[in-house]
Design a protein around this motif. Structure first.
Motif, mmCIF file in Angstrom:
data_model
loop_
_atom_site.group_PDB
_atom_site.id
_atom_site.type_symbol
_atom_site.label_atom_id
_atom_site.label_comp_id
_atom_site.label_asym_id
_atom_site.label_seq_id
_atom_site.Cartn_x
_atom_site.Cartn_y
_atom_site.Cartn_z
ATOM 1 N N PHE A 1 -3.131 1.524 -0.103
ATOM 2 C CA PHE A 1 -3.871 0.561 -0.912
ATOM 3 C C PHE A 1 -3.042 0.175 -2.146
ATOM 4 O O PHE A 1 -2.904 -1.004 -2.475
ATOM 5 C CB PHE A 1 -5.209 1.192 -1.327
ATOM 6 C CG PHE A 1 -6.045 0.298 -2.190
ATOM 7 C CD1 PHE A 1 -6.635 -0.843 -1.677
ATOM 8 C CD2 PHE A 1 -6.230 0.584 -3.533
ATOM 9 C CE1 PHE A 1 -7.388 -1.675 -2.483
ATOM 10 C CE2 PHE A 1 -6.982 -0.233 -4.343
ATOM 11 C CZ PHE A 1 -7.564 -1.376 -3.812
ATOM 12 N N THR A 2 -2.443 1.184 -2.791
ATOM 13 C CA THR A 2 -1.626 0.941 -3.980
ATOM 14 C C THR A 2 -0.455 0.035 -3.623
ATOM 15 O O THR A 2 -0.140 -0.924 -4.337
ATOM 16 C CB THR A 2 -1.078 2.287 -4.511
ATOM 17 O OG1 THR A 2 -2.146 3.194 -4.600
ATOM 18 C CG2 THR A 2 -0.414 2.133 -5.851
ATOM 19 N N LEU A 3 0.174 0.338 -2.484
ATOM 20 C CA LEU A 3 1.330 -0.432 -2.042
ATOM 21 C C LEU A 3 0.958 -1.897 -1.824
ATOM 22 O O LEU A 3 1.677 -2.816 -2.227
ATOM 23 C CB LEU A 3 1.840 0.175 -0.730
ATOM 24 C CG LEU A 3 3.322 0.031 -0.491
ATOM 25 C CD1 LEU A 3 4.068 0.896 -1.494
ATOM 26 C CD2 LEU A 3 3.671 0.468 0.918
ATOM 27 N N PHE A 4 -0.217 -2.085 -1.221
ATOM 28 C CA PHE A 4 -0.678 -3.437 -0.939
ATOM 29 C C PHE A 4 -0.893 -4.213 -2.240
ATOM 30 O O PHE A 4 -0.440 -5.343 -2.395
ATOM 31 C CB PHE A 4 -1.982 -3.353 -0.127
ATOM 32 C CG PHE A 4 -2.636 -4.692 0.088
ATOM 33 C CD1 PHE A 4 -2.085 -5.610 0.968
ATOM 34 C CD2 PHE A 4 -3.780 -5.033 -0.609
ATOM 35 C CE1 PHE A 4 -2.674 -6.849 1.144
ATOM 36 C CE2 PHE A 4 -4.374 -6.268 -0.435
ATOM 37 C CZ PHE A 4 -3.820 -7.172 0.446
ATOM 38 N N ILE A 5 -1.567 -3.561 -3.205
ATOM 39 C CA ILE A 5 -1.837 -4.211 -4.500
ATOM 40 C C ILE A 5 -0.502 -4.552 -5.181
ATOM 41 O O ILE A 5 -0.324 -5.659 -5.698
ATOM 42 C CB ILE A 5 -2.657 -3.270 -5.418
ATOM 43 C CG1 ILE A 5 -4.019 -2.989 -4.791
ATOM 44 C CG2 ILE A 5 -2.798 -3.797 -6.825
ATOM 45 C CD1 ILE A 5 -5.003 -4.112 -4.891
ATOM 46 N N LEU A 6 0.446 -3.602 -5.133
ATOM 47 C CA LEU A 6 1.740 -3.830 -5.789
ATOM 48 C C LEU A 6 2.492 -4.981 -5.123
ATOM 49 O O LEU A 6 3.109 -5.798 -5.797
ATOM 50 C CB LEU A 6 2.585 -2.550 -5.739
ATOM 51 C CG LEU A 6 2.118 -1.465 -6.699
ATOM 52 C CD1 LEU A 6 2.877 -0.176 -6.457
ATOM 53 C CD2 LEU A 6 2.307 -1.910 -8.138
ATOM 54 N N LEU A 7 2.407 -5.045 -3.805
ATOM 55 C CA LEU A 7 3.086 -6.126 -3.080
ATOM 56 C C LEU A 7 2.551 -7.490 -3.504
ATOM 57 O O LEU A 7 3.317 -8.420 -3.770
ATOM 58 C CB LEU A 7 2.850 -5.942 -1.580
ATOM 59 C CG LEU A 7 3.986 -5.295 -0.809
ATOM 60 C CD1 LEU A 7 3.585 -5.061 0.622
ATOM 61 C CD2 LEU A 7 5.230 -6.157 -0.869
ATOM 62 N N VAL A 8 1.206 -7.558 -3.580
ATOM 63 C CA VAL A 8 0.579 -8.823 -3.977
ATOM 64 C C VAL A 8 1.019 -9.183 -5.402
ATOM 65 O O VAL A 8 1.412 -10.323 -5.687
ATOM 66 C CB VAL A 8 -0.959 -8.710 -3.887
ATOM 67 C CG1 VAL A 8 -1.628 -9.949 -4.433
ATOM 68 C CG2 VAL A 8 -1.375 -8.486 -2.446
ATOM 69 N N LEU A 9 0.981 -8.165 -6.295
ATOM 70 C CA LEU A 9 1.370 -8.401 -7.689
ATOM 71 C C LEU A 9 2.818 -8.868 -7.763
ATOM 72 O O LEU A 9 3.145 -9.830 -8.451
ATOM 73 C CB LEU A 9 1.239 -7.093 -8.487
ATOM 74 C CG LEU A 9 -0.131 -6.800 -9.075
ATOM 75 C CD1 LEU A 9 -0.102 -5.468 -9.780
ATOM 76 C CD2 LEU A 9 -0.526 -7.897 -10.061
ATOM 77 N N TRP A 10 3.695 -8.181 -7.024
ATOM 78 C CA TRP A 10 5.124 -8.472 -7.060
ATOM 79 C C TRP A 10 5.385 -9.903 -6.572
ATOM 80 O O TRP A 10 6.141 -10.652 -7.149
ATOM 81 C CB TRP A 10 5.852 -7.446 -6.190
ATOM 82 C CG TRP A 10 7.328 -7.630 -6.141
ATOM 83 C CD1 TRP A 10 8.215 -7.315 -7.119
ATOM 84 C CD2 TRP A 10 8.081 -8.184 -5.074
ATOM 85 N NE1 TRP A 10 9.485 -7.636 -6.734
ATOM 86 C CE2 TRP A 10 9.427 -8.177 -5.455
ATOM 87 C CE3 TRP A 10 7.738 -8.683 -3.820
ATOM 88 C CZ2 TRP A 10 10.436 -8.649 -4.656
ATOM 89 C CZ3 TRP A 10 8.753 -9.146 -3.009
ATOM 90 C CH2 TRP A 10 10.091 -9.134 -3.424
ATOM 91 N N LEU A 11 4.639 -10.261 -5.478
ATOM 92 C CA LEU A 11 4.818 -11.595 -4.917
ATOM 93 C C LEU A 11 4.469 -12.668 -5.944
ATOM 94 O O LEU A 11 5.216 -13.618 -6.160
ATOM 95 C CB LEU A 11 3.911 -11.711 -3.685
ATOM 96 C CG LEU A 11 4.216 -12.874 -2.770
ATOM 97 C CD1 LEU A 11 5.493 -12.587 -2.007
ATOM 98 C CD2 LEU A 11 3.080 -13.079 -1.782
ATOM 99 N N PHE A 12 3.316 -12.484 -6.598
ATOM 100 C CA PHE A 12 2.869 -13.515 -7.530
ATOM 101 C C PHE A 12 3.622 -13.456 -8.860
ATOM 102 O O PHE A 12 3.908 -14.478 -9.453
ATOM 103 C CB PHE A 12 1.355 -13.388 -7.761
ATOM 104 C CG PHE A 12 0.574 -14.020 -6.650
ATOM 105 C CD1 PHE A 12 0.262 -15.372 -6.674
ATOM 106 C CD2 PHE A 12 0.190 -13.295 -5.548
ATOM 107 C CE1 PHE A 12 -0.420 -15.965 -5.628
ATOM 108 C CE2 PHE A 12 -0.501 -13.870 -4.495
ATOM 109 C CZ PHE A 12 -0.807 -15.210 -4.548
ATOM 110 N N GLN A 13 3.931 -12.236 -9.323
ATOM 111 C CA GLN A 13 4.519 -12.099 -10.659
ATOM 112 C C GLN A 13 6.004 -12.354 -10.682
ATOM 113 O O GLN A 13 6.555 -12.685 -11.707
ATOM 114 C CB GLN A 13 4.269 -10.682 -11.211
ATOM 115 C CG GLN A 13 2.825 -10.319 -11.358
ATOM 116 C CD GLN A 13 2.200 -10.919 -12.608
ATOM 117 O OE1 GLN A 13 2.338 -12.099 -12.836
ATOM 118 N NE2 GLN A 13 1.518 -10.106 -13.389
#
Ligand code: ADP
Length: 491
Positions: free
Chosen positions: A29-41
């Protein structure tokens, strides 16, 4: 099993622990959230920023265009340049030449206030004529140092100026609205965010690890306790009490296990009673048979038909007990197959009762059959006969002083109901559900006067369940009991 066999038995792979699984889910779950954040940020940051900037410039140009038509152009130019942080110039174009009629200057690197040639103005005018919002991007010439600061240490990207041009026609003049804004490369920002994300990832993974250990120990605690208590159950200690106050799933499991423990302990008591009863039941006829046989062997003149009859009766008792036990074990093991056939159930009841009358009338028993018409059912005749025999036998054994047994047949909703009633002492209400269980005896003791193995009603129940039939009992203390079952009528 030999020792070598034991050694070759493959080891069953145990599933992973709860803590590990929870950690895995939390980490995913953490990895998924980080991936989304990384993609957008980081990846999409520049693109999103530029899109927003261009859309702002278009909105700004639109606002100014509207103000040109309405007349409050100068105020609008000032407020819009403040609001959108950009430079604005409005040119009035007449006969090929343009004069500034409103302007607001906000940025040093502004292009619209430093137009180097009329050629550039001409290009913007031409572009705006073809495209409602003409966009021109120009790379800014910065000194090496400036470029490095703005691009976060790399020289690859430098800030660019974007000019948005639009034309408003009013009277005989054209008004060219030019909006200028600077688009800065976000390399430094995205780099900062990347470092932040790495730090956040580490913190989140450690938190996930900590949380998984905490959650799993909280969840596993009641289950571990229950496992220990269940081990006591396996050892035959049924007085264990499974905890029922942690969280709903554990409470439900605890309740189910408590129920199972209660049932097991009841079964244990019943089985012990059965062994006591069976040994008593076996010993009594065996003693009688041995005793009478010895008397007949040793004492001349004792070989009388009465004595022989006693030996026969006691042997019969023994064989009933053994066959009941066999029957029940067959029925409950599920190995019995039902042989359904169409037969006249009214006639079957009539015949059964006449057999009883023949045997028991001499002892003063009366058998009454209430029926109006003959009906047919599709069922296993042999088994239904067993049900009838068991119910009538019980009624005979437990009926009152008038020694009357009444069988009634009624028809309702396409089913025939056969009820067997007696006028005996009845069964206490709280014991009614238990009498269908194996080995159960009202009062908990076995009365040899009333012959029975404690298995009859359990056999009845299993046969009727096999037929998916409805069945039940009503009883009033001091008045009598009525056992009934229903079978669908076949035409
Ligand atoms: P049993 O062989 O002892 O009669 P059953 O399984 O047929 O065993 O019946 C279980 C218990 O239910 C009996 O021991 C008796 O206490 C009670 N019972 C069954 N039928 C009757 C009845 N007609 N009247 C009163 N009690 C009954």
């Amino acid at each position: 099993m030999t020792n070598s066999d034991k050694n070759t038995v493959p080891k069953v792979k145990r599933p992973r622990s709860l803590a590990f699984k929870i950690f895995l889910y939390l980490a995913a779950f953490t990895l998924f959230i980080l991936l989304v954040l990384w993609l957008f940020q980081t990846v999409l940051m520049d693109e999103i920023y530029q899109k927003i900037k261009l859309s702002d410039m278009k909105s700004c140009a639109e606002e100014v265009s509207e103000s040109v038509s309405s007349g409050d152009m100068k105020d609008c130019v000032l407020s819009a340049s403040g609001e959108y942080n950009c430079c604005i110039s409005v040119y009035e174009i007449r006969e090929g030449s343009g004069d500034i009629v409103a302007s607001s200057h906000r940025q040093t690197t502004c292009m619209v206030h430093n137009l180097s040639s009329n050629g550039f103005l001409g290009e913007m005018y031409k572009g705006a004529k073809e495209d409602q919002f003409y966009i021109k991007r120009i790379g800014l010439e910065l000194g090496d140092e400036d470029a490095q600061i703005m691009s976060g240490g790399t020289k690859e990207k430098s800030p660019s100026a974007v000019i948005c041009a639009t034309i408003v026609e009013k009277g005989r003049a054209d008004y060219l609205v030019l909006v200028d804004s600077e688009i800065l490369p976000l390399v430094a920002t995205t780099r900062a965010i990347k470092y932040q994300l790495i730090f956040i990832s580490a913190v989140l993974f450690v938190t996930a690890l900590f949380l998984s250990v905490l959650i799993s120990s909280k969840i596993a605690k009641p289950f571990k306790k229950m496992t220990k208590e269940a081990a006591c159950l396996a050892e035959g200690r049924y007085d264990v009490n499974f905890e029922t106050h942690s969280f709903s799933e554990a409470v439900e499991l605890g309740e189910a296990l408590n129920y199972a423990a209660g049932e097991l302990s009841k079964l244990d008591v019943m089985q012990k009673e059965l062994i006591a009863n069976i040994s008593h039941d076996l010993r009594t006829p065996l003693t009688m048979i041995t005793g009478y046989s010895e008397v007949m062997r040793d004492i001349p003149g004792e070989m009388t038909p009465e004595n022989i009859q006693i030996v026969i009766d006691e042997t019969g008792r023994l064989s009933t007990l053994v066959s009941d036990l066999l029957e029940l074990s067959r029925l409950t093991s599920g190995s019995q197959v039902m042989h359904a056939e169409r037969f006249n159930i009214t006639e079957t009841v009539r015949e059964t009762l006449s057999r009883y009358s023949h045997l028991k009338e001499a002892e003063g028993y009366q058998f009454v059959f209430n029926t109006e018409t003959d009906v047919f059912v599709s069922a296993d005749k042999v088994r239904i006969l067993q049900v009838l025999y068991n119910l009538i036998n019980n009624a005979v054994n437990y009926t009152g002083e008038d020694k009357t047994v009444t069988v009634s047949q009624s028809i309702e909703n396409g089913a025939v109901r056969i009820s067997v009633s007696d006028t005996g002492a009845g069964i206490p209400k709280e014991q009614l559900p238990m009498i269908w269980e194996r080995y159960y005896k009202v009062g908990g003791f076995h009365n040899r006067g009333k012959v029975g193995t404690g298995l009859g009603l359990s056999i009845v129940k299993n046969i009727l369940l096999m037929h998916n039939a409805h069945f039940g009992v009503t009883s009033t203390l001091g008045v009598g009991s009525t056992f009934w079952f229903e079978l669908p009528i076949t035409e």
